[in-house]
Scaffold this motif. Structure first.
Motif, PDB file in Angstrom:
ATOM      1  N   LEU A 134       0.847  -1.183   0.000  1.00 57.00           N
ATOM      2  CA  LEU A 134       0.000   0.000   0.000  1.00 57.00           C
ATOM      3  C   LEU A 134       0.886   1.238   0.000  1.00 57.00           C
ATOM      4  N   TYR A 135       0.288   2.404   0.061  1.00 58.34           N
ATOM      5  CA  TYR A 135       1.073   3.626   0.169  1.00 58.34           C
ATOM      6  C   TYR A 135       1.540   3.791   1.608  1.00 58.34           C
ATOM      7  N   GLY A 136       2.782   3.480   1.864  1.00 53.50           N
ATOM      8  CA  GLY A 136       3.360   3.634   3.194  1.00 53.50           C
ATOM      9  C   GLY A 136       3.314   2.405   4.054  1.00 53.50           C
ATOM     10  N   SER A 137       2.537   1.404   3.675  1.00 54.26           N
ATOM     11  CA  SER A 137       2.403   0.238   4.531  1.00 54.26           C
ATOM     12  C   SER A 137       2.006  -0.976   3.694  1.00 54.26           C
ATOM     13  N   VAL A 138       1.336  -1.930   4.343  1.00 54.23           N
ATOM     14  CA  VAL A 138       0.857  -3.142   3.679  1.00 54.23           C
ATOM     15  C   VAL A 138      -0.531  -3.463   4.211  1.00 54.23           C
ATOM     16  N   GLY A 139      -1.204  -4.392   3.545  1.00 53.13           N
ATOM     17  CA  GLY A 139      -2.495  -4.849   4.034  1.00 53.13           C
ATOM     18  C   GLY A 139      -2.329  -5.649   5.311  1.00 53.13           C
ATOM     19  N   ARG A 140      -3.350  -5.581   6.179  1.00 54.99           N
ATOM     20  CA  ARG A 140      -3.260  -6.275   7.457  1.00 54.99           C
ATOM     21  C   ARG A 140      -3.253  -7.780   7.240  1.00 54.99           C
ATOM     22  N   THR A 141      -2.696  -8.485   8.196  1.00 57.73           N
ATOM     23  CA  THR A 141      -2.418  -9.915   8.030  1.00 57.73           C
ATOM     24  C   THR A 141      -3.151 -10.801   9.036  1.00 57.73           C
ATOM     25  N   ASP A 142      -4.124 -10.234   9.739  1.00 57.46           N
ATOM     26  CA  ASP A 142      -4.790 -10.992  10.805  1.00 57.46           C
ATOM     27  C   ASP A 142      -6.240 -11.334  10.499  1.00 57.46           C
ATOM     28  N   LEU A 143      -6.688 -11.116   9.266  1.00 58.89           N
ATOM     29  CA  LEU A 143      -8.104 -11.293   8.971  1.00 58.89           C
ATOM     30  C   LEU A 143      -8.516 -12.754   8.851  1.00 58.89           C
ATOM     31  N   LEU A 144      -7.559 -13.650   8.700  1.00 59.08           N
ATOM     32  CA  LEU A 144      -7.892 -15.073   8.578  1.00 59.08           C
ATOM     33  C   LEU A 144      -7.766 -15.815   9.896  1.00 59.08           C
ATOM     34  N   GLY A 145      -7.478 -15.080  10.971  1.00 58.49           N
ATOM     35  CA  GLY A 145      -7.393 -15.711  12.284  1.00 58.49           C
ATOM     36  C   GLY A 145      -5.993 -15.645  12.864  1.00 58.49           C
ATOM     37  N   GLN A 199       7.923   3.826  -3.026  1.00 59.18           N
ATOM     38  CA  GLN A 199       7.655   2.957  -1.890  1.00 59.18           C
ATOM     39  C   GLN A 199       8.923   2.234  -1.426  1.00 59.18           C
ATOM     40  N   LEU A 200       9.801   1.926  -2.363  1.00 56.84           N
ATOM     41  CA  LEU A 200      11.070   1.295  -1.982  1.00 56.84           C
ATOM     42  C   LEU A 200      11.869   2.180  -1.032  1.00 56.84           C
ATOM     43  N   GLU A 201      11.691   3.491  -1.147  1.00 54.17           N
ATOM     44  CA  GLU A 201      12.442   4.429  -0.316  1.00 54.17           C
ATOM     45  C   GLU A 201      11.723   4.833   0.965  1.00 54.17           C
ATOM     46  N   SER A 202      10.394   4.602   1.042  1.00 55.73           N
ATOM     47  CA  SER A 202       9.648   5.144   2.178  1.00 55.73           C
ATOM     48  C   SER A 202       8.779   4.141   2.926  1.00 55.73           C
ATOM     49  N   ASN A 203       8.386   3.068   2.302  1.00 59.06           N
ATOM     50  CA  ASN A 203       7.475   2.103   2.925  1.00 59.06           C
ATOM     51  C   ASN A 203       8.254   1.192   3.871  1.00 59.06           C
ATOM     52  N   HIS A 204       7.743   1.032   5.097  1.00 57.52           N
ATOM     53  CA  HIS A 204       8.508   0.259   6.086  1.00 57.52           C
ATOM     54  C   HIS A 204       8.688  -1.201   5.707  1.00 57.52           C
ATOM     55  N   VAL A 205       7.849  -1.730   4.803  1.00 56.82           N
ATOM     56  CA  VAL A 205       8.066  -3.114   4.379  1.00 56.82           C
ATOM     57  C   VAL A 205       9.357  -3.231   3.564  1.00 56.82           C
ATOM     58  N   TYR A 206       9.813  -2.119   2.980  1.00 58.91           N
ATOM     59  CA  TYR A 206      11.061  -2.109   2.225  1.00 58.91           C
ATOM     60  C   TYR A 206      12.224  -1.518   3.016  1.00 58.91           C
ATOM     61  N   THR A 207      11.957  -0.537   3.850  1.00 61.73           N
ATOM     62  CA  THR A 207      13.053   0.141   4.543  1.00 61.73           C
ATOM     63  C   THR A 207      13.528  -0.594   5.784  1.00 61.73           C
ATOM     64  N   ASP A 208      12.728  -1.536   6.298  1.00 60.48           N
ATOM     65  CA  ASP A 208      13.139  -2.315   7.464  1.00 60.48           C
ATOM     66  C   ASP A 208      13.918  -3.537   6.977  1.00 60.48           C
ATOM     67  N   PRO A 209      15.230  -3.603   7.235  1.00 59.72           N
ATOM     68  CA  PRO A 209      16.026  -4.717   6.726  1.00 59.72           C
ATOM     69  C   PRO A 209      15.890  -5.993   7.557  1.00 59.72           C
ATOM     70  N   ASP A 210      15.220  -5.893   8.699  1.00 61.72           N
ATOM     71  CA  ASP A 210      15.099  -7.022   9.618  1.00 61.72           C
ATOM     72  C   ASP A 210      13.687  -7.587   9.523  1.00 61.72           C
ATOM     73  N   GLU A 211      13.539  -8.734   8.883  1.00 63.60           N
ATOM     74  CA  GLU A 211      12.212  -9.319   8.692  1.00 63.60           C
ATOM     75  C   GLU A 211      11.514  -9.592  10.014  1.00 63.60           C
ATOM     76  N   GLY A 212      12.247 -10.114  10.984  1.00 62.43           N
ATOM     77  CA  GLY A 212      11.647 -10.401  12.285  1.00 62.43           C
ATOM     78  C   GLY A 212      11.130  -9.148  12.968  1.00 62.43           C
ATOM     79  N   HIS A 213      11.902  -8.068  12.874  1.00 62.30           N
ATOM     80  CA  HIS A 213      11.471  -6.806  13.465  1.00 62.30           C
ATOM     81  C   HIS A 213      10.230  -6.286  12.756  1.00 62.30           C
ATOM     82  N   PHE A 214      10.228  -6.358  11.404  1.00 58.55           N
ATOM     83  CA  PHE A 214       9.063  -5.903  10.648  1.00 58.55           C
ATOM     84  C   PHE A 214       7.814  -6.669  11.065  1.00 58.55           C
ATOM     85  N   VAL A 215       7.939  -7.980  11.157  1.00 54.45           N
ATOM     86  CA  VAL A 215       6.780  -8.811  11.519  1.00 54.45           C
ATOM     87  C   VAL A 215       6.274  -8.467  12.911  1.00 54.45           C
TER      88      VAL A 215
END
Length: 449
Positions: A134-145, A199-215
């Motif tokens: 999305l613009y600045g973020s991502v879609g939420r990931t908790d809708l399936l439980g 988005q590659l320069e500003s969206n936290h899904v791209y700017t956070d290099p630590d997958e665990g931290h992002f999650v």
């Protein structure tokens, strides 16, 4: 390639018509397909394909109905379990729509079988990312439980990188969610357009290099979402038909009074100012506007009889909005004068005040009720305020202390709904109809949890 944006502000979503001047495709169309038909007619194009990025959780699709009505192909992930025939799409599949080339890219995260689409035409690229990037973020990931949330959050991180590898940085990005939808998560921006490179320069899904931290951060920022979401994906898997958006014949005044006496859901669409000063006892205030659909859908018990009260234009707009979330064909009482709508029926009213009056008049023995979500309350609230979020209020009326209750939220809208529900339950209520940001100007300080 031309992209026509079709906004649905009440749900915070966008649909898209993409065309080459002759042939076109629709992406994530809303239920009221007359808007889509109008857009195609104005562009002078034939829509031959309808694409869904996923089985939606926040609205009923118009894609199935549009495709059947106009003989278009209806494309959906081959992995989604649905009860109707469609054109199944798999990761990496390419197809043509007139002079447009479309490439499907598997981007699980918002749902397990989510697809994004890269559209190419004469050297240009556009990415339709649905509930992925999305613009600045991502879609939420908790809708399936809860059992799927962690895995889907890792999928979102990987999918964003996969999508960035499938399209150029200068590709225009067109998400479905992120414009106020509860389907977005994290620090979504207020941008109205963007590119993948931005988005590659500003969206936290791209700017956070630590997958665990992002999650971990993504999951920590997930908040409550409307209860009607639980109904949407199953209904979408059945293939919703075209809605009937006509305004019904007005209810007889005696029938309206009977419904009020029986405790049925009678919703007043007038402004909260008008409602507070005079309304039929037993009605609930849901001022028609941008907030209407999400909050009525959140609180209304699906399957019950719904009656709308208000001016014809507002009722007509409300019927359209509610059809998008599967509340079909509500009844209506047309008019804005409670005394004429149900002559002889009991009326009610309650005070409506701003923060300056609250500071001067609030007795220490009265209850202050904060109906914002918990994270909002924890970030700053009036000292001693009881927190019962609006979406929990009907189930927790007994948690509201006895005596007079002064109700507030961040802007006044949720407080107005809550005040009406408390009034409906026979409680003595005062509506604080003011922005919480103005409380400090009245000499009231906030505390954090």
């Amino acid at each position: 390639m031309e992209v026509v944006v079709i906004e649905t502000p009440p749900l915070g979503d966008r649909s898209y018509l993409v065309h080459d001047g002759t042939h076109g495709l629709l992406v994530d169309p809303q239920r009221d397909i007359d808007r889509l038909e109008r857009a195609a007619a104005e562009a002078g194009v034939e829509v031959t394909h309808v694409l869904e990025t996923h089985l939606h959780n926040d609205y009923l699709t118009g894609g199935y109905a549009y495709a059947r009505k106009h003989g278009a192909q209806y494309l959906l992930s081959a992995l989604d379990d649905v009860s109707f025939e469609r054109t199944p799409v798999a990761d990496g599949q390419r197809f043509s729509v007139g002079a447009l080339t479309v490439i499907a890219v598997a981007t699980p995260g918002h749902t397990h079988h989510h697809l994004s689409y890269v559209v190419e035409h004469e050297g240009r690229q556009a990415v339709f990312s649905g509930g992925s990037v999305l613009y600045g973020s991502v879609g939420r990931t908790d809708l399936l439980g809860a059992q799927d949330t962690v895995g889907l959050s890792h999928d979102q991180y990987a999918s964003a990188r996969r999508l960035a590898g499938e399209a150029r940085p200068d590709a225009a990005l067109y998400p479905t969610h992120g414009f106020g939808s509860f389907c977005s998560s994290g620090p979504a921006s207020d941008a109205t357009e963007s590119t993948l490179g931005e988005q590659l320069e500003s969206n936290h899904v791209y700017t956070d290099p630590d997958e665990g931290h992002f999650v971990a951060e993504l999951i920590a920022n997930l908040t409550a979402y409307p209860s009607f979401y639980a109904h949407m994906a199953p209904l979408n898997a059945e293939g919703p038909g075209e809605p009937d958006l006509s305004v019904p014949e007005p209810l007889d005044p005696h029938e309206l009074q009977h419904r009020l006496e029986a405790g049925e859901w009678v919703v007043d669409l007038r402004t909260r100012v008008a409602f507070a000063s005079d309304h039929l006892r037993g009605t609930a205030s849901f001022e028609y506007g941008t907030n209407f659909t999400n909050y009525l859908g959140w609180l209304f018990p699906y399957g019950r009889t719904l009656t709308l009260v208000g001016a014809r234009d507002d009722v007509e707009r409300a019927i359209r909005d509610l059809a998008r979330i599967g509340i079909e064909r509500p009844d209506a009482a047309l008019g804005e004068d409670p005394a004429q709508l149900a002559p002889g029926a009991p009326a009610s009213s309650y005070p409506r005040l701003g923060w300056a009056h609250v500071a001067a008049q609030l007795p220490p023995e009265d209850t202050v009720l904060d109906v914002r979500r918990r994270e909002e309350h924890d970030a700053g609230h009036l000292p001693g305020a009881v927190n019962v979020p609006l979406h929990e209020l009907l189930a927790r009326l007994d948690d509201v202390p006895a005596g007079r209750v002064w109700v507030y939220c961040s802007s006044g809208y949720r407080a107005s709904v809550a005040a009406s529900l408390l009034d409906r339950a026979g409680r003595d209520v005062v509506l604080i109809d003011d922005r919480l940001s103005r409380a400090a100007h009245a000499g009231l300080s906030l505390v954090t949890a």
